[in-house]
Design an enzyme around this catalytic site. Structure first.
Site: not given
Ligand code: B16
Ligand code: MG
Length: 219
Positions: A44-45, A117, A48, A8-10, A16, A144, A168-169, A113-115
């Site tokens: 977290k996780g 970015n 958006r 996982d990233l964040d 972040t 997730k 994962e966190d 990761s869900a991000s």
């Molecule tokens: P973005 P992860 C998640 O990252 C974050 O924990 C979560 O807070 C955020 O809303 C989500 O990514 C979406 O991020 O706005 O950059 O698309 O923990 O899955 O790496």
């Molecule tokens: Mg995370």
């Protein structure tokens, strides 16, 4: 045999969450909604879309899909301005060293990761070159605890879930890993990540040899 590690990233490789907090709080305040660190923890996780839904629900506000998209884009602009200030120093302790150590030992490495970015964040922190596969919010449709993100990564790497450890966190991420048939390694508090197979406070004490021992202890 352990063949892959999926990160996982964040909260695992970078922090972040502090930037998400600034940007979500700015948006919430603009909408007249209070947004605290405790609220940030809940996000977290989450994707958006799920995050803005949480904030709007908290403020009892109903928006059209158009307005929701507009506010999400605004939040992301503020968030990206902060992400663009990130550099190598923001990779969490031992993250880069662990990735190098795994690569040296022929362990395939993926991001789950869900991000949306994620790629930019990996670039900014100089972690991008270590990844054989990147599965992020642009490649998944289910959040997730659905295992889609990790199953897609395993598929990219041509490994069976049983041959991979997921780092994962978030509780939802641990559940996603478990449902997908992966071994889950939680980064955080054992009292919170109760469903994880193992829990460590961070990556600092982890290396290839130790991960092999942990993995082999389960078979
Ligand atoms: P973005 P992860 C998640 O990252 C974050 O924990 C979560 O807070 C955020 O809303 C989500 O990514 C979406 O991020 O706005 O950059 O698309 O923990 O899955 O790496
Ligand atoms: Mg995370």
């Amino acid at each position: 045999m352990l063949k892959a590690c999926i990160f996982d990233l964040d909260g695992v490789l970078v922090d972040t969450a502090k930037y998400h907090f600034v940007a979500w709080q700015r948006l919430a305040n603009q909408l007249g909604i209070a947004f605290t660190e405790t609220d940030n923890e809940q996000l977290k996780g989450l994707s958006r879309d799920a995050s803005i839904s949480y904030i709007l629900k908290k403020g009892n506000i109903v928006l059209s899909e158009y307005d929701k998209q507009h506010y999400m884009a605004m939040k992301n602009e503020w968030y990206l301005a902060l992400v663009n200030t990130m550099d190598e120093s923001e990779a969490l302790p031992n993250a880069k060293e662990l990735l190098i150590n795994l690569k040296d030992n022929n362990i395939a490495i993926a991001l789950g990761s869900a991000s949306k970015n994620a790629r930019l964040i990996l670039e900014q922190t100089a972690l991008l070159p270590f990844f054989d596969s990147i599965v992020d919010g642009t490649r998944t449709t289910k959040s997730k605890p659905d295992p889609e993100v990790f199953l897609t990564a395993a598929n990219d790497l041509s490994v069976h879930p049983k041959e991979a450890i997921v780092f994962e966190d978030a509780i939802s991420g641990i559940q996603a890993a478990n449902v997908g048939g992966f071994l889950s390694l939680g980064i955080g508090e054992p009292t919170v990540l109760t469903e994880a197979v193992w829990v460590y406070p961070n990556l600092t004490s982890l290396n290839f040899e130790q991960l092999i021992n942990l993995y082999n202890s389960k078979f």
